[in-house]
Design a protein around this motif. Structure first.
Motif, PDB file in Angstrom:
ATOM      1  N   ASN A   1       0.854  -1.188   0.000  1.00 31.30           N
ATOM      2  CA  ASN A   1       0.000   0.000   0.000  1.00 31.30           C
ATOM      3  C   ASN A   1       0.888   1.235   0.000  1.00 31.30           C
ATOM      4  O   ASN A   1       1.734   1.411   0.889  1.00 31.30           O
ATOM      5  N   GLN A   2       0.693   2.112  -0.996  1.00 30.69           N
ATOM      6  CA  GLN A   2       1.540   3.295  -1.141  1.00 30.69           C
ATOM      7  C   GLN A   2       1.069   4.478  -0.287  1.00 30.69           C
ATOM      8  O   GLN A   2       1.773   5.489  -0.188  1.00 30.69           O
ATOM      9  N   HIS A   3      -0.142   4.391   0.271  1.00 31.64           N
ATOM     10  CA  HIS A   3      -0.660   5.436   1.175  1.00 31.64           C
ATOM     11  C   HIS A   3      -0.518   6.837   0.573  1.00 31.64           C
ATOM     12  O   HIS A   3      -0.040   7.768   1.226  1.00 31.64           O
ATOM     13  N   ARG A   4      -0.994   6.991  -0.658  1.00 28.70           N
ATOM     14  CA  ARG A   4      -0.849   8.296  -1.322  1.00 28.70           C
ATOM     15  C   ARG A   4      -2.038   9.225  -1.085  1.00 28.70           C
ATOM     16  O   ARG A   4      -2.035  10.353  -1.561  1.00 28.70           O
ATOM     17  N   LEU A   5      -3.044   8.764  -0.358  1.00 22.94           N
ATOM     18  CA  LEU A   5      -4.169   9.612   0.031  1.00 22.94           C
ATOM     19  C   LEU A   5      -4.436   9.435   1.519  1.00 22.94           C
ATOM     20  O   LEU A   5      -4.351   8.330   2.034  1.00 22.94           O
ATOM     21  N   ASN A   6      -4.771  10.515   2.173  1.00 24.54           N
ATOM     22  CA  ASN A   6      -5.122  10.447   3.592  1.00 24.54           C
ATOM     23  C   ASN A   6      -6.349  11.319   3.831  1.00 24.54           C
ATOM     24  O   ASN A   6      -6.250  12.476   4.228  1.00 24.54           O
TER      25      ASN A   6
ATOM     26  N   TRP B   1      -9.289   5.910  -4.909  1.00 23.71           N
ATOM     27  CA  TRP B   1      -8.631   5.386  -3.709  1.00 23.71           C
ATOM     28  C   TRP B   1      -7.767   4.160  -3.979  1.00 23.71           C
ATOM     29  O   TRP B   1      -6.671   4.022  -3.430  1.00 23.71           O
TER      30      TRP B   1
ATOM     31  N   TYR C   1      -6.293   3.168  -6.851  1.00 25.50           N
ATOM     32  CA  TYR C   1      -5.086   3.533  -7.603  1.00 25.50           C
ATOM     33  C   TYR C   1      -4.098   4.263  -6.705  1.00 25.50           C
ATOM     34  O   TYR C   1      -2.883   4.056  -6.798  1.00 25.50           O
ATOM     35  N   ALA C   2      -4.610   5.099  -5.813  1.00 21.93           N
ATOM     36  CA  ALA C   2      -3.733   5.828  -4.898  1.00 21.93           C
ATOM     37  C   ALA C   2      -2.960   4.876  -3.997  1.00 21.93           C
ATOM     38  O   ALA C   2      -1.782   5.087  -3.704  1.00 21.93           O
ATOM     39  N   ALA C   3      -3.623   3.808  -3.582  1.00 19.87           N
ATOM     40  CA  ALA C   3      -2.979   2.850  -2.677  1.00 19.87           C
ATOM     41  C   ALA C   3      -2.124   1.830  -3.418  1.00 19.87           C
ATOM     42  O   ALA C   3      -1.020   1.485  -2.978  1.00 19.87           O
ATOM     43  N   TYR C   4      -2.647   1.337  -4.555  1.00 22.01           N
ATOM     44  CA  TYR C   4      -1.987   0.237  -5.274  1.00 22.01           C
ATOM     45  C   TYR C   4      -1.860   0.549  -6.766  1.00 22.01           C
ATOM     46  O   TYR C   4      -2.597  -0.003  -7.590  1.00 22.01           O
ATOM     47  N   PRO C   5      -0.953   1.433  -7.137  1.00 25.40           N
ATOM     48  CA  PRO C   5      -0.813   1.817  -8.552  1.00 25.40           C
ATOM     49  C   PRO C   5      -0.396   0.670  -9.464  1.00 25.40           C
ATOM     50  O   PRO C   5      -0.639   0.718 -10.675  1.00 25.40           O
TER      51      PRO C   5
END
Length: 289
Positions: free
Chosen positions: A214-219, A228, A230-234
């Protein structure tokens, strides 16, 4: 008659009988056997729904489709029902950036699913069991099913939604090697199941070529946005497929087959759903009379 000749006749007859067994797949039935299939299935048709999308760098694009196809094929060996051919028209817009994804417009997948159910019913089935293999489909399927109450239908749709029991979950976690919290798409669990059903299609030497973290690109707490995933798992990969094992896949598959067989038996014996559904339609029709 010589003993060996008698034995040969028995073996030939047994082989012929086996070859004449009624197929479960719709596309393998001959038209003259269709009525027999309706009767044997209690007018029950399984609609396995998968998808075509990337499953990490190691598992086939049709993983979800292959999974439900094999799942249904194993189940109907114990409890007969007719299985509709490959159906991969679901919700998968979140994977359109990956090669091999087959994503149709929302209006199309909606109308196609209703038309498919209508056509299954026109052929004599009054119970349609959706067996879903794709994590992005349940919301779409449930909304579709609730919307069936908008007009009268002469069939009932059942969405199989299994709940794992504690004994299974405890053993599953003992056998599981990666962090279960991040084991979602093409991770250890899903990969293990495909390794059991179709090991010939797996490319396990590539399973660690990309990150499934998980890239955690949104909070955004308590907020939903369609980007959501794509933000986590591109990479459209969530988990560690490299840690998958055939043993875990076998354990999972045997449990899911047994559980679905039990549900299928209950659905075939069910006489209440259609009765209540018709009662509901009648009350709607007579509301202002």
């Amino acid at each position: 008659m010589k003993p060996y000749l008698f034995l040969l006749i028995i073996l030939l007859f047994a082989g012929f009988t086996h070859a004449q067994q009624l197929p479960a797949r719709w596309d393998e039935l001959v038209a003259s056997d269709f009525q027999q299939a309706l009767e044997k299935s209690s007018k029950t048709c399984i609609l396995p729904i998968g998808i075509l999308e990337k499953h990490g760098p190691h598992s086939p694009l049709g993983t979800d489709l292959i999974h439900v196809r094999e799942w249904a094929a194993h189940a109907v060996k114990s409890e007969y029902a007719v299985v509709f051919p490959d159906y991969f028209y679901g919700q998968i817009n979140e994977a359109r950036h990956q090669p091999g994804t087959f994503a149709l417009p929302s209006k199309v997948i909606w109308e196609l699913l209703e038309a498919t159910c209508d056509e299954i019913a026109r052929n004599g089935f009054d119970k349609i069991v959706i067996l879903n293999g794709h994590g992005g489909n349940p919301e779409f399927i449930r909304f579709f099913m609730q919307s069936l109450l908008n007009k009268r239908h002469n069939y009932a749709v059942y969405f199989y939604a299994p709940q794992n029991d504690k004994a299974f979950t405890d053993q599953y976690l003992k056998m599981h090697k990666s962090d279960p919290k991040n084991d979602q798409h093409a991770g250890e669990g899903e990969t293990s199941t495909l390794m059991y059903y179709r090991p010939d299609l797996m490319r396990m030497d590539r399973a660690a070529d990309q990150s499934g973290d998980n890239q955690h690109r949104l909070n955004l707490p308590n907020v939903y946005t369609p980007i959501w995933w794509y933000a986590a798992y591109p990479n459209h990969y969530a988990g560690e497929g490299a840690k998958a094992t055939t043993e875990l896949g076998k354990f999972t598959a045997e449990h899911e087959i047994e559980s679905f067989v039990n549900a299928l038996k209950a659905i075939k014996a069910d006489t209440s759903t259609l009765k209540l559904q018709n009662e509901f339609y009648d009350k709607v029709d007579n509301l202002n009379k």
